[in-house]
Design a protein around this motif. Structure first.
Motif, PDB file in Angstrom:
ATOM      1  N   PRO A 121     -14.547   1.684 -19.386  1.00 37.60           N
ATOM      2  CA  PRO A 121     -13.552   0.662 -19.046  1.00 37.60           C
ATOM      3  C   PRO A 121     -12.160   0.969 -19.592  1.00 37.60           C
ATOM      4  CG  PRO A 121     -15.581  -0.374 -19.742  1.00 37.60           C
ATOM      5  CD  PRO A 121     -15.717   1.090 -20.052  1.00 37.60           C
ATOM      6  N   LYS A 122     -12.104   1.452 -20.808  1.00 38.43           N
ATOM      7  CA  LYS A 122     -10.794   1.782 -21.392  1.00 38.43           C
ATOM      8  C   LYS A 122     -10.136   2.916 -20.608  1.00 38.43           C
ATOM      9  CE  LYS A 122      -8.385   2.751 -25.566  1.00 38.43           C
ATOM     10  NZ  LYS A 122      -7.982   3.859 -26.234  1.00 38.43           N
ATOM     11  N   ARG A 123     -10.909   3.911 -20.252  1.00 39.66           N
ATOM     12  CA  ARG A 123     -10.360   5.039 -19.504  1.00 39.66           C
ATOM     13  C   ARG A 123      -9.968   4.623 -18.089  1.00 39.66           C
ATOM     14  NH1 ARG A 123     -13.004  10.672 -21.444  1.00 39.66           N
ATOM     15  NH2 ARG A 123     -12.405  10.443 -23.626  1.00 39.66           N
ATOM     16  N   LEU A 124     -10.720   3.707 -17.489  1.00 35.59           N
ATOM     17  CA  LEU A 124     -10.328   3.171 -16.191  1.00 35.59           C
ATOM     18  C   LEU A 124      -8.992   2.436 -16.300  1.00 35.59           C
ATOM     19  CD1 LEU A 124     -13.807   1.897 -15.004  1.00 35.59           C
ATOM     20  CD2 LEU A 124     -12.404   3.579 -13.784  1.00 35.59           C
ATOM     21  N   ALA A 125      -8.797   1.716 -17.405  1.00 33.45           N
ATOM     22  CA  ALA A 125      -7.532   1.008 -17.624  1.00 33.45           C
ATOM     23  C   ALA A 125      -6.384   1.990 -17.767  1.00 33.45           C
ATOM     24  CB  ALA A 125      -7.628   0.124 -18.866  1.00 33.45           C
ATOM     25  N   VAL A 126      -6.591   3.066 -18.501  1.00 34.37           N
ATOM     26  CA  VAL A 126      -5.545   4.076 -18.686  1.00 34.37           C
ATOM     27  C   VAL A 126      -5.099   4.612 -17.331  1.00 34.37           C
ATOM     28  CG1 VAL A 126      -5.094   6.415 -19.548  1.00 34.37           C
ATOM     29  CG2 VAL A 126      -6.199   4.730 -21.026  1.00 34.37           C
ATOM     30  N   ILE A 127      -6.053   5.038 -16.509  1.00 36.06           N
ATOM     31  CA  ILE A 127      -5.717   5.596 -15.203  1.00 36.06           C
ATOM     32  C   ILE A 127      -5.150   4.513 -14.285  1.00 36.06           C
ATOM     33  CG2 ILE A 127      -6.609   6.798 -13.166  1.00 36.06           C
ATOM     34  CD1 ILE A 127      -6.435   8.522 -15.742  1.00 36.06           C
ATOM     35  N   GLY A 128      -5.714   3.310 -14.347  1.00 35.30           N
ATOM     36  CA  GLY A 128      -5.207   2.205 -13.535  1.00 35.30           C
ATOM     37  C   GLY A 128      -3.753   1.899 -13.824  1.00 35.30           C
ATOM     38  N   TRP A 129      -3.402   1.831 -15.102  1.00 32.99           N
ATOM     39  CA  TRP A 129      -2.013   1.567 -15.465  1.00 32.99           C
ATOM     40  C   TRP A 129      -1.095   2.708 -15.033  1.00 32.99           C
ATOM     41  CZ3 TRP A 129       0.915  -2.365 -16.421  1.00 32.99           C
ATOM     42  CH2 TRP A 129       0.346  -3.564 -16.874  1.00 32.99           C
ATOM     43  N   MET A 130      -1.551   3.940 -15.183  1.00 34.69           N
ATOM     44  CA  MET A 130      -0.729   5.067 -14.747  1.00 34.69           C
ATOM     45  C   MET A 130      -0.494   5.000 -13.235  1.00 34.69           C
ATOM     46  SD  MET A 130      -2.295   8.009 -17.318  1.00 34.69           S
ATOM     47  CE  MET A 130      -1.794   9.400 -16.349  1.00 34.69           C
ATOM     48  N   MET A 131      -1.543   4.666 -12.474  1.00 39.50           N
ATOM     49  CA  MET A 131      -1.412   4.523 -11.020  1.00 39.50           C
ATOM     50  C   MET A 131      -0.448   3.386 -10.667  1.00 39.50           C
ATOM     51  SD  MET A 131      -3.189   6.667  -9.248  1.00 39.50           S
ATOM     52  CE  MET A 131      -4.576   7.782  -9.363  1.00 39.50           C
ATOM     53  N   LEU A 132      -0.581   2.274 -11.357  1.00 33.92           N
ATOM     54  CA  LEU A 132       0.296   1.130 -11.103  1.00 33.92           C
ATOM     55  C   LEU A 132       1.754   1.501 -11.355  1.00 33.92           C
ATOM     56  CD1 LEU A 132       0.251  -1.884 -10.316  1.00 33.92           C
ATOM     57  CD2 LEU A 132       0.090  -2.403 -12.757  1.00 33.92           C
ATOM     58  N   CYS A 133       1.996   2.212 -12.420  1.00 36.11           N
ATOM     59  CA  CYS A 133       3.369   2.566 -12.783  1.00 36.11           C
ATOM     60  C   CYS A 133       4.014   3.546 -11.805  1.00 36.11           C
ATOM     61  CB  CYS A 133       3.407   3.121 -14.205  1.00 36.11           C
ATOM     62  SG  CYS A 133       3.061   1.859 -15.447  1.00 36.11           S
ATOM     63  N   VAL A 134       3.211   4.398 -11.180  1.00 40.05           N
ATOM     64  CA  VAL A 134       3.790   5.335 -10.204  1.00 40.05           C
ATOM     65  C   VAL A 134       3.849   4.727  -8.802  1.00 40.05           C
ATOM     66  CG1 VAL A 134       3.188   7.411 -11.493  1.00 40.05           C
ATOM     67  CG2 VAL A 134       1.621   6.561  -9.729  1.00 40.05           C
ATOM     68  N   GLY A 135       3.442   3.472  -8.671  1.00 40.30           N
ATOM     69  CA  GLY A 135       3.580   2.779  -7.404  1.00 40.30           C
ATOM     70  C   GLY A 135       2.351   2.800  -6.520  1.00 40.30           C
ATOM     71  N   GLU A 137      -0.372   0.862  -6.095  1.00 39.18           N
ATOM     72  CA  GLU A 137      -0.964  -0.424  -6.442  1.00 39.18           C
ATOM     73  C   GLU A 137      -2.418  -0.553  -5.993  1.00 39.18           C
ATOM     74  OE1 GLU A 137       2.046  -0.211  -4.941  1.00 39.18           O
ATOM     75  OE2 GLU A 137       3.441  -1.013  -6.421  1.00 39.18           O
ATOM     76  N   GLU A 138      -2.737  -0.092  -4.787  1.00 40.80           N
ATOM     77  CA  GLU A 138      -4.109  -0.231  -4.299  1.00 40.80           C
ATOM     78  C   GLU A 138      -5.078   0.612  -5.121  1.00 40.80           C
ATOM     79  OE1 GLU A 138      -4.670   0.103  -0.087  1.00 40.80           O
ATOM     80  OE2 GLU A 138      -2.814  -1.001   0.320  1.00 40.80           O
ATOM     81  N   ALA A 139      -4.669   1.825  -5.466  1.00 40.87           N
ATOM     82  CA  ALA A 139      -5.526   2.673  -6.307  1.00 40.87           C
ATOM     83  C   ALA A 139      -5.712   2.026  -7.677  1.00 40.87           C
ATOM     84  CB  ALA A 139      -4.921   4.061  -6.449  1.00 40.87           C
ATOM     85  N   ALA A 140      -4.626   1.479  -8.229  1.00 40.27           N
ATOM     86  CA  ALA A 140      -4.699   0.813  -9.533  1.00 40.27           C
ATOM     87  C   ALA A 140      -5.665  -0.367  -9.477  1.00 40.27           C
ATOM     88  CB  ALA A 140      -3.310   0.347  -9.971  1.00 40.27           C
ATOM     89  N   ALA A 141      -5.572  -1.155  -8.408  1.00 37.61           N
ATOM     90  CA  ALA A 141      -6.463  -2.308  -8.269  1.00 37.61           C
ATOM     91  C   ALA A 141      -7.924  -1.860  -8.230  1.00 37.61           C
ATOM     92  CB  ALA A 141      -6.112  -3.099  -7.009  1.00 37.61           C
ATOM     93  N   GLY A 142      -8.184  -0.728  -7.606  1.00 40.14           N
ATOM     94  CA  GLY A 142      -9.546  -0.202  -7.574  1.00 40.14           C
ATOM     95  C   GLY A 142     -10.052   0.158  -8.956  1.00 40.14           C
TER      96      GLY A 142
END
Length: 167
Positions: A121-135, A137-142
């Motif tokens: 879960p922590k690693r999913l959050a790391v990648i999710g936030w990185m995806m969100l920051c680069v724009g 959003e759909e990948a981050a939500a996943g």
């Protein structure tokens, strides 16, 4: 690691915690200064929502530590802080830098990184936030959905890890 700063933070004495971190930063050796600067930045980012101060701490830490692994952390934390400030272009720039450092960190691909189940879960959050920051959003939500659907981190003390530490 148990230290006074963590205790002060746990009981809500954030200003005393800041003082303790700044004191340790002042007395730290050259090789430890970046780590204490990062910890202070994380306090501002996660606990106090003082994003400008967090960015300043991460910039100072990055200037002290040019290692690929350290730069990955500084860049991703700065990306999150800029994102929270609504400064999407800076968030995107730092998010892209974080992906660059990730690819050079020796951790393999994103899939390889996510394979380590005890911290999934922590690693999913790391990648999710990185995806969100680069724009992306759909990948981050996943990634964030996968956090909620999966099992807790082995070391997690929160009932729902998603509400624990999101970056």
């Amino acid at each position: 690691e148990v230290n006074a700063e963590k205790l002060w933070l746990a009981v809500g004495w954030k200003n005393l915690c800041i003082f303790g971190y700044k004191r340790k930063l002042f007395f730290a050796g050259k090789e430890e200064k970046a780590e204490w600067q990062k910890r202070l930045g994380l306090l501002y980012l996660r606990e106090m929502a003082e994003y400008e101060k967090a960015i300043g701490c991460f910039e100072k830490a990055a200037a002290l530590d040019k290692g690929s692994r350290g730069m990955l952390d500084y860049e991703r934390y700065m990306a999150v802080a800029y994102y929270m400030l609504g400064r999407r272009e800076e968030a995107r720039r730092h998010g892209q830098a974080a992906f660059f450092y990730f690819s050079n960190s020796g951790q393999g691909t994103i899939a390889d990184y996510l394979e380590y189940r005890p911290l999934a879960p922590k690693r999913l959050a790391v990648i999710g936030w990185m995806m969100l920051c680069v724009g992306r959003e759909e990948a981050a939500a996943g990634y964030f959905r996968a956090m909620e659907e999966g099992s807790h981190c082995r070391v997690c003390t929160h009932r729902e890890c998603f509400k624990g530490r999101m970056c």
